[in-house]
Design a protein around this motif. Structure first.
Motif, PDB file in Angstrom:
ATOM      1  N   TYR A 136     -12.573   3.373   5.028  1.00  0.00           N
ATOM      2  CA  TYR A 136     -12.548   3.176   6.479  1.00  0.00           C
ATOM      3  C   TYR A 136     -11.178   2.637   6.871  1.00  0.00           C
ATOM      4  O   TYR A 136     -10.803   1.539   6.472  1.00  0.00           O
ATOM      5  N   LEU A 137     -10.436   3.405   7.668  1.00  0.00           N
ATOM      6  CA  LEU A 137      -9.082   3.016   8.050  1.00  0.00           C
ATOM      7  C   LEU A 137      -9.107   2.285   9.391  1.00  0.00           C
ATOM      8  O   LEU A 137      -8.837   2.861  10.446  1.00  0.00           O
ATOM      9  N   ALA A 138      -9.436   0.997   9.333  1.00  0.00           N
ATOM     10  CA  ALA A 138      -9.464   0.146  10.530  1.00  0.00           C
ATOM     11  C   ALA A 138      -8.095  -0.497  10.704  1.00  0.00           C
ATOM     12  O   ALA A 138      -7.954  -1.720  10.762  1.00  0.00           O
ATOM     13  N   VAL A 139      -7.085   0.354  10.784  1.00  0.00           N
ATOM     14  CA  VAL A 139      -5.689  -0.099  10.806  1.00  0.00           C
ATOM     15  C   VAL A 139      -4.963   0.591  11.952  1.00  0.00           C
ATOM     16  O   VAL A 139      -5.479   1.502  12.596  1.00  0.00           O
ATOM     17  N   ALA A 140      -3.726   0.155  12.196  1.00  0.00           N
ATOM     18  CA  ALA A 140      -2.896   0.809  13.204  1.00  0.00           C
ATOM     19  C   ALA A 140      -2.629   2.259  12.793  1.00  0.00           C
ATOM     20  O   ALA A 140      -2.545   2.569  11.598  1.00  0.00           O
ATOM     21  N   PRO A 141      -2.483   3.167  13.766  1.00  0.00           N
ATOM     22  CA  PRO A 141      -2.330   4.599  13.455  1.00  0.00           C
ATOM     23  C   PRO A 141      -1.178   4.925  12.512  1.00  0.00           C
ATOM     24  O   PRO A 141      -1.262   5.897  11.762  1.00  0.00           O
ATOM     25  N   GLU A 142      -0.115   4.123  12.531  1.00  0.00           N
ATOM     26  CA  GLU A 142       1.028   4.454  11.675  1.00  0.00           C
ATOM     27  C   GLU A 142       0.717   4.314  10.192  1.00  0.00           C
ATOM     28  O   GLU A 142       1.485   4.783   9.331  1.00  0.00           O
ATOM     29  N   TYR A 143      -0.424   3.697   9.850  1.00  0.00           N
ATOM     30  CA  TYR A 143      -0.810   3.552   8.449  1.00  0.00           C
ATOM     31  C   TYR A 143      -1.771   4.639   7.972  1.00  0.00           C
ATOM     32  O   TYR A 143      -2.081   4.696   6.773  1.00  0.00           O
ATOM     33  N   PHE A 144      -2.274   5.486   8.871  1.00  0.00           N
ATOM     34  CA  PHE A 144      -3.267   6.490   8.475  1.00  0.00           C
ATOM     35  C   PHE A 144      -2.751   7.364   7.337  1.00  0.00           C
ATOM     36  O   PHE A 144      -3.368   7.458   6.272  1.00  0.00           O
ATOM     37  N   ASP A 145      -1.628   8.023   7.577  1.00  0.00           N
ATOM     38  CA  ASP A 145      -1.128   8.949   6.562  1.00  0.00           C
ATOM     39  C   ASP A 145      -0.584   8.215   5.343  1.00  0.00           C
ATOM     40  O   ASP A 145      -0.635   8.729   4.220  1.00  0.00           O
ATOM     41  N   VAL A 146      -0.087   6.992   5.528  1.00  0.00           N
ATOM     42  CA  VAL A 146       0.416   6.197   4.401  1.00  0.00           C
ATOM     43  C   VAL A 146      -0.713   5.910   3.417  1.00  0.00           C
ATOM     44  O   VAL A 146      -0.578   6.136   2.197  1.00  0.00           O
ATOM     45  N   ILE A 147      -1.836   5.435   3.934  1.00  0.00           N
ATOM     46  CA  ILE A 147      -2.968   5.078   3.070  1.00  0.00           C
ATOM     47  C   ILE A 147      -3.545   6.320   2.402  1.00  0.00           C
ATOM     48  O   ILE A 147      -3.840   6.313   1.196  1.00  0.00           O
ATOM     49  N   VAL A 148      -3.698   7.394   3.142  1.00  0.00           N
ATOM     50  CA  VAL A 148      -4.251   8.626   2.575  1.00  0.00           C
ATOM     51  C   VAL A 148      -3.353   9.151   1.449  1.00  0.00           C
ATOM     52  O   VAL A 148      -3.834   9.572   0.386  1.00  0.00           O
ATOM     53  N   GLU A 149      -2.039   9.114   1.648  1.00  0.00           N
ATOM     54  CA  GLU A 149      -1.116   9.593   0.623  1.00  0.00           C
ATOM     55  C   GLU A 149      -1.209   8.727  -0.633  1.00  0.00           C
ATOM     56  O   GLU A 149      -1.182   9.249  -1.766  1.00  0.00           O
ATOM     57  N   LYS A 150      -1.344   7.412  -0.456  1.00  0.00           N
ATOM     58  CA  LYS A 150      -1.445   6.516  -1.610  1.00  0.00           C
ATOM     59  C   LYS A 150      -2.755   6.736  -2.364  1.00  0.00           C
ATOM     60  O   LYS A 150      -2.789   6.714  -3.603  1.00  0.00           O
TER      61      LYS A 150
END
Length: 515
Positions: A136-150
């Motif tokens: 669950y990505l309850a974070v600011a939008p700029e972290y969406f792709d960062v977390i998914v890539e990691k």
């Protein structure tokens, strides 16, 4: 389509499925944030109270603050006590408490994901969750792709032998190009079927009820078209200002924060054709057809049919409140809109010629979300002389804070004189003592666990929503607004009332109608 089959299917799609295998670990990125404490953790506690959480289940919250499990659980206890719909029961809380964990690391650093992967595998053995994950990505939008890539880099989203699903909060992009880029990155890792774009409005009880009202009642479905309906108004108003969300709101505004997702979702569920069945893809297909049929505005039509506003200082509940430009983290010359009203048509056979009036704003007189269907007036032939005309029939679907249905029709006033008056039938399902409707996030989290994406936006829904909204945003760039243009505590700019007055109509609100 077979109406009997459709009505038989309604219970299946809108009921919990306790027989599904829900075993999983829920990983919340942004575990110290407001969303987690106000919505997600209380929702999990409520599900625990109703024995909906699986036995094989654990929660791992990820954040950048320095905490241990004991400290974090104490904070979650306070959040549940403040925001859950059930009172704290220590035995129930104890059952959930022991399954909550906290991990500290920076979302952009690889070492944290290595430790998290090792920890999750340990919990898999402890709770027998079989490698199933909800991220669950309850974070600011700029972290969406960062977390998914990691997650992809560290092999934490393989979806082989077990399932891994990702939940994305709004905003999904800032416009269509950015949304496309984000979508490509996410679905390349999780695929479309494992990507859950959450819109909490779709979890609200009465919003789910719209299709039941239409398709399970012969009283409504035959007249749900342009032959009998004069106009439909969709309203979602808030009394609060931007407040702590002002930093985000400066970048989004009412157009992106509300219109692109919540308001267009209300519109699609109100106007869809009866689906072939109530399975996930059939419902989504019909919603996309509505979005594809939306009238596309030229720049001239935007300024004719769309009104934007920003609140200034005013009075709400006898208390003076500041204007938007005086909020923390807001520019003193901000041109961000906090109000939008528009008139739009759906260019298909069912709705041709019916205007849809949509209105949403902050610092309004009331907090309310409702859909008002105004039926066409009868010819003033039988009653024109003696009765002075008739009020139109109205159906109001009230979504929040009250949940229910309001119906207005005409009847003779008791007495010796021939006087016709509008009378109302008002059903409120959450007004009765003992009623405790589930919160939106409860239903949505449960659906993610059981792999039901009916109440989540498919990519093409997002795509066509952005296409519609981007036309409006592009036109606005060409003309500077005269902000602020409505006082806090009012119903918005004067131009919003004029938008309907040009059509000899006015904005309606169930509270005013029943007064």
């Amino acid at each position: 389509m077979n109406r009997n089959n459709l009505t038989k299917d309604i219970d299946n799609v809108f009921n919990f499925n306790p027989g599904a295998d829900l075993s999983c670990i829920m990983v919340i990125f942004g575990g110290t944030g407001d969303l987690t404490h106000r919505k997600l953790m209380p929702a999990l506690y409520n599900l625990q109270c109703e024995k909906k959480l699986p036995y094989h289940f654990a929660v791992v919250s990820v954040g950048r603050r320095d905490k241990n499990n004991k400290e974090y659980r104490y904070e979650v206890h306070d959040s549940i006590r403040s925001f859950a719909r059930f009172k704290i029961n220590e035995q129930t809380w104890g059952q959930l408490r022991q399954r909550i964990y906290y991990e500290k690391f920076n979302f952009a650093e690889d070492d944290g994901y290595t430790r998290l992967d090792t920890f999750l595998k340990k919990l898999d053995d402890q709770y027998q969750t079989g490698g199933n994950r909800i991220y669950y990505l309850a974070v600011a939008p700029e972290y969406f792709d960062v977390i998914v890539e990691k997650l992809h880099r560290h092999g934490m989203a393989r979806n082989t032998g077990s399932w891994q699903r990702v939940v994305i909060e709004k905003p999904f992009g800032r416009d269509l190009p950015s949304a496309r880029i984000l979508n490509e990155k996410i679905t390349a890792v999780f695929t479309e079927s494992n990507t859950y774009r959450i819109d909490h409005y779709l979890g609200k009880e009465m919003l789910q009820n719209i299709m039941v009202i239409r398709f399970a009642n012969m009283l409504f479905e035959p007249v749900w078209n342009n032959q009998f309906i004069d106009n439909i108004q969709i309203l979602s108003c808030e009394k609060v200002g931007a407040g702590s969300r002002a930093g985000y709101y400066e970048q989004a505004g009412a157009l992106r924060d509300m219109m692109q997702n919540h308001m267009l979702q209300l519109l699609t569920l109100t106007t869809i054709e009866p689906p072939a069945s109530l399975d996930t893809e059939s419902i989504r297909d019909e919603k996309v057809k509505v979005l594809r049929s939306l009238e596309q505005f030229s720049p001239e039509q935007v300024f004719k049919n769309v009104v934007r506003g920003q609140y200034g200082p005013g009075v709400i509940d006898d208390e003076e409140v500041s204007g938007y430009r005086q909020e923390d983290r807001v520019s003193p010359t901000s041109d961000t809109e906090t109000f939008i009203a528009l008139k739009v048509h759906i260019d298909n056979f069912r709705w041709a010629g019916v205007p849809f009036y949509i209105r949403t704003g902050k610092r309004m007189p009331v907090k309310s979300t409702e859909i008002i269907i105004q039926f066409k007036p009868l010819p003033n032939i039988l009653f024109a002389r003696e009765y002075g005309g008739l009020d139109p029939n109205l159906l109001v679907i009230k979504i929040q804070p009250k949940e229910g249905i309001f119906l207005q029709f005409n009847a003779k006033k008791p007495g010796t004189e021939n006087i016709i008056v509008p009378v109302q039938m008002d059903f409120c399902q959450n007004c009765r003592p003992g009623t405790n409707s589930p919160e939106a996030y409860e239903r949505l989290l449960y659906d993610v666990m059981r792999g039901d994406s009916t109440l989540f936006a498919r990519w093409d829904e997002v795509e066509y929503s952005w296409k519609f909204v981007d036309h409006i945003a592009a036109a606005w760039k060409e003309r500077k607004p005269n902000f602020p243009n409505y006082a806090a505590g009012s119903w918005g700019p004067a131009e919003a009332a004029e938008l309907l007055a040009k059509d000899n109509r006015e904005w309606l609100h169930a509270g005013d109608i029943s007064a």
